[in-house]
Design an enzyme around this catalytic site. Structure first.
Site, PDB file in Angstrom:
ATOM      1  N   GLU A  64      -9.019 -23.537  36.897  1.00 55.37           N
ATOM      2  CA  GLU A  64      -9.866 -22.388  37.897  1.00 55.37           C
ATOM      3  C   GLU A  64      -9.842 -23.079  39.582  1.00 55.37           C
ATOM      4  O   GLU A  64      -9.866 -22.018  40.250  1.00 55.37           O
ATOM      5  CB  GLU A  64     -11.426 -22.644  37.444  1.00 55.37           C
ATOM      6  CG  GLU A  64     -11.471 -21.863  36.089  1.00 55.37           C
ATOM      7  CD  GLU A  64     -11.443 -20.447  36.131  1.00 55.37           C
ATOM      8  OE1 GLU A  64     -10.949 -19.779  37.212  1.00 55.37           O
ATOM      9  OE2 GLU A  64     -11.375 -19.768  34.947  1.00 55.37           O
ATOM     10  N   THR A  87      -1.729 -15.053  39.740  1.00 52.33           N
ATOM     11  CA  THR A  87      -2.857 -14.510  38.861  1.00 52.33           C
ATOM     12  C   THR A  87      -4.154 -14.117  39.372  1.00 52.33           C
ATOM     13  O   THR A  87      -4.769 -13.282  38.710  1.00 52.33           O
ATOM     14  CB  THR A  87      -2.838 -15.679  37.732  1.00 52.33           C
ATOM     15  OG1 THR A  87      -3.463 -14.804  36.682  1.00 52.33           O
ATOM     16  CG2 THR A  87      -3.829 -16.904  37.998  1.00 52.33           C
ATOM     17  N   GLU A 114      -8.497  -7.115  35.700  1.00 50.08           N
ATOM     18  CA  GLU A 114      -7.041  -7.290  35.356  1.00 50.08           C
ATOM     19  C   GLU A 114      -6.635  -5.780  34.892  1.00 50.08           C
ATOM     20  O   GLU A 114      -5.323  -5.070  34.834  1.00 50.08           O
ATOM     21  CB  GLU A 114      -6.865  -7.717  33.834  1.00 50.08           C
ATOM     22  CG  GLU A 114      -6.893  -9.321  33.798  1.00 50.08           C
ATOM     23  CD  GLU A 114      -8.247  -9.922  34.258  1.00 50.08           C
ATOM     24  OE1 GLU A 114      -8.155 -10.878  34.701  1.00 50.08           O
ATOM     25  OE2 GLU A 114      -9.137  -9.344  34.049  1.00 50.08           O
ATOM     26  N   ASP A 131      -2.541 -15.905  28.538  1.00 49.69           N
ATOM     27  CA  ASP A 131      -2.129 -15.000  29.183  1.00 49.69           C
ATOM     28  C   ASP A 131      -1.201 -15.256  30.540  1.00 49.69           C
ATOM     29  O   ASP A 131      -0.154 -15.076  30.743  1.00 49.69           O
ATOM     30  CB  ASP A 131      -3.243 -14.307  29.761  1.00 49.69           C
ATOM     31  CG  ASP A 131      -4.392 -14.920  30.261  1.00 49.69           C
ATOM     32  OD1 ASP A 131      -4.218 -16.239  30.265  1.00 49.69           O
ATOM     33  OD2 ASP A 131      -5.434 -14.335  30.864  1.00 49.69           O
TER      34      ASP A 131
END
Length: 938
Positions: free
Chosen positions: A157, A502, A416, A304
């Site tokens: 993170e 991302t 997303e 992912d």
């Protein structure tokens, strides 16, 4: 679009420019810059699209401006009420400071006391043309942010949000400076902070494998006593495989190659440890041994962004090995995981065996990645399926089943789906995706907007809120939505010159030629012989992606329009089944009927025995060695897993779902919705669509355990009471006698919250409770305090008690004028499905907890099956199982309890169900038998 010819600068047969950073690097950059953003030329498609379907320029501009206004609402409230805290708590209008709020487990690992939301938002400000605000924000970050805190944070993170945020901020800062108007004072301060942070993350990589520890102490690193971390053995694949973009960018910006080298080593190790026969990776890996801890594989949580970064690393860095690895994995994904429109997890050793019957919301990024890959048809199919789920529930639940029911009901405002919508629109030019974006905007304003920002959804079925607004909401959601509606002239810079991380941070594509590391031997082909026929070595061309037919995308979507609303939707079978050339599809648990002789014969072939117990229950037991073949044994194991999940799901469906307390008076106007626990007595709010609405008043005595001394204050109002001293039913009878029209019991445990504590139901007192007619709901201390604080500030506070929240009154008109519209709207989402870990209800109604019945090591007892599941004719007594599906990475479990109010201490007992992993662990003999058949072991 720019004048770059899509497909014009590609490569063929593995040769040509761009391989490994060599050759025609400028040509590779130019040829891939559109692909990197999914901005595939679609002008011809737009021109051919029916004019009636196209969204006008003014409407697009209006929606773009609305996105900016929504961003301002979220950002200004964070700066006013939360900064310098990491996140805004939008229900209580204050900052979330780690250690000062109840722990949320792994979710809090993102918080490092480094003003997370501000850093994560930097480049979004520039995308939204807020250069002055950006300049002020950069100065605040330079002046206020401390990266040397004694605090343990997630490496993953911190990398994607903080390091990525600093690099994205630096990228747009130098771009603005070069334009000669803004940021003329800037001298790389954000890059200096990024380098400082990079060195603070490096101690996590001190492992023999090169995989990083999942957590690091910003001040003390790992493994030292002061660090309080470094003892972990496992990490998720995405956690270790989502570093290369930020670390390589940091190396190329600064010239310090160590960061890119560490990230490459982690990716190399993951590639080496893939399962060789399936070319899939698991969810969790041991960072020291490389053994797979969780061997299920999908494209959602835990994996992912590993796939995302392989493809984007090739785009940014030009190293062929990244593209080869991605194509190898992608071929496996489409072979085993993709069952259009579904994407279902499988076992890496047995990829034809589904690992679960539900999907998580994080896989919503995958259609966008498929656009980047150039595989447009499955992207359209999966996106449309997800959109149908959103239209049913207003938001995408954290997890939903293959028949599109809610599995986990939360929605933390994840971006997303908006990301994939943006990429699909840029690839196709289809105005349909503008309408999808418009729906997302409307739902956010209607259901998530609160006076102090936007609140995550605690439960998409009830519309209740969580006191949470994650930094990624500002970093990604508004960026993608604004770009969806923006034309090129609306932006102050060329977005095609950047690639998105991302976390949607912007890294310039010119980094591909900056400070390149020494040429490296291509290690990919050392481990596998690649079949070049699976690879697309050229930039996708719109002639291939999107044939000259403006109805192409619509023709793909049309069969999926009603897939969510079908009563018994069926997943698409695998390729050989659809062609009719393969064996008959195996028996699925949802179709099984114990009275069907053919089904019983199939069970026998799979090594599954059906046993009729003396008390009327039916029990299934499997012995793999009794199966007709290894494939039949495999089908039997899958059937047993499915049956366990079905049984567990049916157990959950017997629980009452959570309820909603909605504050409807000024200045809330229905925008604050609190998660409430239901009662097993009193008015059933699910049968009264209008709910119970009234002003609140505090009962005297506050515990409500004796005759009410202020009945005039409670008459025709909703009474507030404190938990404790007596049974819930006694409180209800006392306020009902005083003339109250409803009651809310507030927990007396200071600091308790539905964010962190399991929801529970208020049970009766063992007597007949038919005399109680008023609705009763339970609020934890934190949610109850929101109402009590509102009373102190506004005196007259009106609430609505209901099964789910009604439409917000965005124009601040009276809710009465819209009640009919609200009721009709709420008919759209009638389906209720309970959450995980539900504890069995006490059949006596006395509030005790009945321990779930234990399963045999390889057996499952069946319940009556509901909905699309045929009932077992022989079953006349319910046997509830304690099994549950395995949890997603970093998602807290929800739990439901049935409580009395007579013993508050005992009520916090945690009677959790047995996990799916533990059940599978009990089947060691069978699993080992399967693994003996697998000659290619890790």
């Amino acid at each position: 679009m720019s004048g770059v010819a899509v497909g014009g600068q590609g490569r063929s047969d593995g040769g040509g420019g761009g391989g490994g950073g060599g050759g025609d690097s400028a040509g590779r950059w130019a040829g891939w810059k559109l692909l990197a953003l999914g901005l595939l030329s679609a002008s011809s498609v737009l021109a051919a699209a029916p004019a009636a379907q196209a969204m006008g320029r003014e409407e697009k501009r209006r929606l773009g401006n609305q996105v900016v206004e929504m961003f301002d609402h979220a950002y200004s409230n964070y700066m006013e009420h939360a900064y310098p805290a990491d996140e805004l708590m939008p229900l209580t209008c204050r900052g979330r400071v780690r250690g000062q709020e109840p722990s949320r487990g792994d979710v809090d690992d993102a918080l490092g006391k480094f003003s997370l939301t501000l850093i994560d938002t930097l480049d979004t400000l520039v995308v939204l043309n807020k250069t002055k605000e950006f300049e002020e924000a950069v100065k605040k970050v330079i002046r206020d942010v401390n990266l040397d805190n004694d605090i343990v944070v997630s490496v993953f993170e911190t990398n994607i949000r903080v390091l990525g945020g600093l690099l994205g901020g630096h990228s747009v800062a130098i771009m603005l400076k070069e334009k000669g108007e803004d940021m003329q004072w800037y001298n790389g301060e954000l890059l200096h902070m990024a380098k400082q942070l990079g060195y603070k993350l490096l101690p996590a990589f001190n492992t023999t494998s090169g995989l990083p520890y999942p957590r690091v102490n910003l001040k003390f690193g790992v493994r030292s006593p002061e660090a309080r971390t470094g003892t972990e053995t496992d990490t998720c694949t995405a956690c270790a495989g989502t570093l290369i973009l930020e670390f390589a960018a940091l190396s190329r910006f600064t010239g310090a190659s160590i960061f890119e080298e560490y990230a490459r080593k982690a990716l190399d190790f993951l590639w080496e440890k893939r399962q060789r026969s399936s070319n899939l990776v698991g969810v969790t890996i041991n960072i020291h041994t490389g053994d797979w801890v969780r061997k299920d594989s999908g494209v959602g949580a835990g994996i992912d962004s590993y796939y995302e970064y392989l493809l984007k690393a090739y785009v940014l860095l030009g190293d062929d090995s990244f593209l080869e690895r991605f194509n190898t994995h992608y071929d496996a994904i489409m072979r085993y995981i993709s069952q259009p429109p579904l994407l279902l997890d499988v076992h890496i050793h047995k990829p034809m065996l589904n690992a679960r019957t539900w999907m998580d919301s994080l896989l919503a990024f995958f259609p966008g990645l498929q656009v980047l890959k150039g595989d447009i048809r499955p992207a359209i199919e999966t996106h449309e399926m997800l959109y149908q789920v959103i239209k049913k529930h207003n938001f995408l639940p954290e997890a939903f089943t293959t028949d599109f029911r809610v599995h986990w009901a939360q929605h933390p405002l994840r971006p997303e789906f908006a990301e994939s919508t943006y990429f699909l629109y840029k690839a196709t030019g289809d105005p349909y995706y503008l309408e999808v974006g418009k729906t997302l905007i409307e739902n956010l304003n209607k259901y998530a907007r609160v006076p102090c920002g936007f609140a995550a959804m605690k439960d998409v079925r009830t519309g209740s809120h969580e006191d949470r607004m994650d930094s990624f909401f500002l970093a990604e959601m508004f960026k993608y939505l604004y770009l969806l509606f923006a034309d090129k002239e609306d932006l102050t810079f060329d977005i095609e010159d950047y690639i998105f991380t991302t976390e949607a941070h912007l890294l310039p594509l010119w980094l591909s030629t900056a400070n390149q590391t020494a040429p490296r031997k291509n290690i990919t082909t050392e481990y596998t012989e690649l079949d070049d026929s699976n690879f697309d070595w050229t930039c996708p061309n719109t002639q291939i992606l999107f044939p000259n037919d403006p109805m192409y995308a619509q023709s793909i979507r049309e069969p999926l329009k009603n897939v969510v609303d079908k009563s018994c939707p069926r997943g698409v079978s695998r390729a050989e089944e659809s062609l009719g050339t393969g064996p008959k599809p195996p028996l699925r648990a949802r179709d099984f009927m114990a009275s069907n002789p053919e089904h019983l014969e199939i069970l026998k072939k799979m090594g599954v025995s059906l046993i009729h117990l003396k008390d009327g229950r039916v029990q299934l037991v499997q012995h793999a060695i009794q199966a007709a073949s290894s494939l039949d044994a495999e089908d039997g194991l899958r059937f047993m897993q499915e049956m366990i999940e079905l049984s567990s799901q049916q157990q959950k469906e017997q629980q009452l779902p959570p309820r909603a307390v909605q504050i409807v008076s000024h200045p809330f106007f229905g925008r604050v919705v609190l998660t409430a626990g239901p009662a097993q007595f009193g008015m059933d709010l699910s049968k009264h669509k209008s709910g119970a609405r009234g002003f609140v008043a505090v009962s005297k005595p506050y515990n409500g355990c004796s005759e009410i001394t202020n009945p005039e204050a409670l008459k025709d109002k909703i009474a507030l009471m404190q938990r404790g001293q007596c049974m819930f039913a006694e409180k209800a009878r006392n306020i009902q006698k005083a003339g109250a029209i409803g009651g809310i019991v507030i927990d007396d445990n200071e600091g308790s919250s539905s964010d962190t504590a399991p929801l529970f139901q208020m049970a009766g007192d063992g007597k007949n409770t038919d005399d109680i007619t008023v609705p009763m709901l339970f609020l934890f201390n934190k949610e109850g305090s929101i109402i009590l604080d509102a009373i102190q500030e506004y005196e007259a506070v009106e609430v609505l008690l209901s099964d789910k929240a009604k439409d917000r009154d965005l124009e601040m008109e009276s809710m009465e004028q819209k009640s009919s519209d609200n009721d009709s709207h709420n008919q759209r989402s009638e389906e209720i499905s309970a959450d995980l870990n539900l504890v069995n209800q006490d059949p006596e109604g006395e509030g005790g907890l009945e321990s779930p019945a234990e399963l045999g090591s390889n057996s499952v007892s069946l319940m009556d099956q509901e909905s699309c599941i045929p009932k077992l004719q022989e079953t006349n007594k319910l046997q509830e199982t304690s099994s549950q599906a395995s949890d997603l990475e970093n998602h807290p479990e929800e739990q439901s309890k049935i409580e009395t109010d007579s013993n508050p201490t005992d009520s916090w007992d945690n009677n959790k169900g047995q996990s799916m992993e533990s059940i599978l662990a009990d089947w060691n003999e069978d699993i080992e038998a399967f693994e003996m058949m697998e000659k290619d072991e890790l």
